[in-house]
Design a protein around this motif. Structure first.
Motif, PDB file in Angstrom:
ATOM      1  N   SER A 122       0.868  -1.179   0.000  1.00 62.48           N
ATOM      2  CA  SER A 122       0.000   0.000   0.000  1.00 62.48           C
ATOM      3  C   SER A 122       0.907   1.233   0.000  1.00 62.48           C
ATOM      4  O   SER A 122       1.830   1.334   0.815  1.00 62.48           O
ATOM      5  CB  SER A 122      -0.887  -0.006   1.246  1.00 62.48           C
ATOM      6  N   VAL A 123       0.635   2.159  -0.920  1.00 66.21           N
ATOM      7  CA  VAL A 123       1.446   3.371  -1.033  1.00 66.21           C
ATOM      8  C   VAL A 123       0.522   4.576  -0.916  1.00 66.21           C
ATOM      9  O   VAL A 123      -0.522   4.628  -1.551  1.00 66.21           O
ATOM     10  CB  VAL A 123       2.204   3.412  -2.379  1.00 66.21           C
ATOM     11  N   ARG A 124       0.927   5.533  -0.079  1.00 72.24           N
ATOM     12  CA  ARG A 124       0.175   6.778   0.086  1.00 72.24           C
ATOM     13  C   ARG A 124       1.100   7.967  -0.104  1.00 72.24           C
ATOM     14  O   ARG A 124       2.249   7.937   0.333  1.00 72.24           O
ATOM     15  CB  ARG A 124      -0.393   6.892   1.507  1.00 72.24           C
ATOM     16  N   ARG A 125       0.579   9.004  -0.748  1.00 72.18           N
ATOM     17  CA  ARG A 125       1.297  10.280  -0.814  1.00 72.18           C
ATOM     18  C   ARG A 125       0.944  11.075   0.425  1.00 72.18           C
ATOM     19  O   ARG A 125      -0.216  11.157   0.796  1.00 72.18           O
ATOM     20  CB  ARG A 125       0.856  11.086  -2.025  1.00 72.18           C
ATOM     21  N   ILE A 126       1.942  11.674   1.014  1.00 74.92           N
ATOM     22  CA  ILE A 126       1.717  12.603   2.124  1.00 74.92           C
ATOM     23  C   ILE A 126       2.283  13.927   1.654  1.00 74.92           C
ATOM     24  O   ILE A 126       3.499  14.087   1.526  1.00 74.92           O
ATOM     25  CB  ILE A 126       2.400  12.119   3.422  1.00 74.92           C
ATOM     26  N   TRP A 127       1.380  14.847   1.335  1.00 78.48           N
ATOM     27  CA  TRP A 127       1.770  16.111   0.719  1.00 78.48           C
ATOM     28  C   TRP A 127       2.549  16.971   1.680  1.00 78.48           C
ATOM     29  O   TRP A 127       2.253  16.979   2.862  1.00 78.48           O
ATOM     30  CB  TRP A 127       0.536  16.857   0.212  1.00 78.48           C
ATOM     31  N   PRO A 128       3.509  17.679   1.235  1.00 77.60           N
ATOM     32  CA  PRO A 128       3.930  17.853  -0.147  1.00 77.60           C
ATOM     33  C   PRO A 128       5.132  17.008  -0.547  1.00 77.60           C
ATOM     34  O   PRO A 128       5.486  16.977  -1.716  1.00 77.60           O
ATOM     35  CB  PRO A 128       4.302  19.328  -0.201  1.00 77.60           C
ATOM     36  N   ASP A 129       5.775  16.279   0.399  1.00 76.34           N
ATOM     37  CA  ASP A 129       7.077  15.723   0.040  1.00 76.34           C
ATOM     38  C   ASP A 129       7.395  14.345   0.618  1.00 76.34           C
ATOM     39  O   ASP A 129       8.547  13.983   0.750  1.00 76.34           O
ATOM     40  CB  ASP A 129       8.177  16.702   0.462  1.00 76.34           C
ATOM     41  N   ARG A 130       6.356  13.549   0.962  1.00 73.08           N
ATOM     42  CA  ARG A 130       6.640  12.243   1.564  1.00 73.08           C
ATOM     43  C   ARG A 130       5.799  11.148   0.930  1.00 73.08           C
ATOM     44  O   ARG A 130       4.685  11.393   0.471  1.00 73.08           O
ATOM     45  CB  ARG A 130       6.369  12.264   3.067  1.00 73.08           C
ATOM     46  N   LEU A 131       6.335   9.937   0.960  1.00 74.19           N
ATOM     47  CA  LEU A 131       5.609   8.736   0.563  1.00 74.19           C
ATOM     48  C   LEU A 131       5.599   7.781   1.746  1.00 74.19           C
ATOM     49  O   LEU A 131       6.604   7.635   2.441  1.00 74.19           O
ATOM     50  CB  LEU A 131       6.274   8.037  -0.623  1.00 74.19           C
TER      51      LEU A 131
END
Length: 161
Positions: A122-131
């Motif tokens: 499972s992959v999530r973007r965490i704005w603005p600069d993290r995965l």
């Protein structure tokens, strides 16, 4: 008070001039012609606005896609028991400094799940600069021996390294 002279046609209308207070006589051939002129002006305004948005949206999006504010600075990986974090990051194909806009979570999940050792990702973007990457590894239930080599096998029969 302004009165219409007898020479005015029935289609002539009286309109107040803005900020002057003196009425102005505006004659139209018909109300349909006035409506056609107004519709044409609205159509031109719409076309110009659409063209402005069309020709500026692309450069603006390209600017933001490559801006360093949206560069990936941290990739968090959780759920690892036997795998190495560095190996998972190589399989992920996203390094620090890559644009977060290029990180499609579904594509990255599929890329990780193609590996035999990973059962689910499972992959999530965490704005603005993290995965944030969450991994569930396959658990070995048996060992398959083939000559001098031994391969772990999970409950479903999947052989993995």
């Amino acid at each position: 008070m302004v009165s219409l002279s007898s020479s005015a046609t029935p289609a002539a209308t009286l309109a107040a001039a803005p900020r002057r207070g003196t009425p102005v006589l505006v004659a139209f051939g018909s109300l349909a012609a006035a409506a056609a002129v107004a519709n044409r002006r609205r159509s031109i305004a719409f076309f110009l606005t659409a063209a402005l948005l069309f020709f500026t949206a692309g450069p603006v999006l390209r600017y933001f896609a490559g801006h360093r504010y949206f560069a990936v600075r941290e990739i968090e990986v959780e759920g690892l028991e036997r795998l190495d974090t560095a190996q998972v990051l190589v399989w992920l194909g996203m390094g620090e400094g890559s644009s977060i806009w290029a990180a499609s979570p579904r594509v990255l999940e599929r890329r990780l799940e193609e590996r035999p050792a990973i059962e689910h990702a499972s992959v999530r973007r965490i704005w603005p600069d993290r995965l944030h990457v969450s991994v569930r590894e396959r658990a070995p239930s048996a060992v398959l021996r083939q000559g001098p080599h031994a391969f772990p096998v999970d409950r479903s029969g999947m052989v993995f390294d």
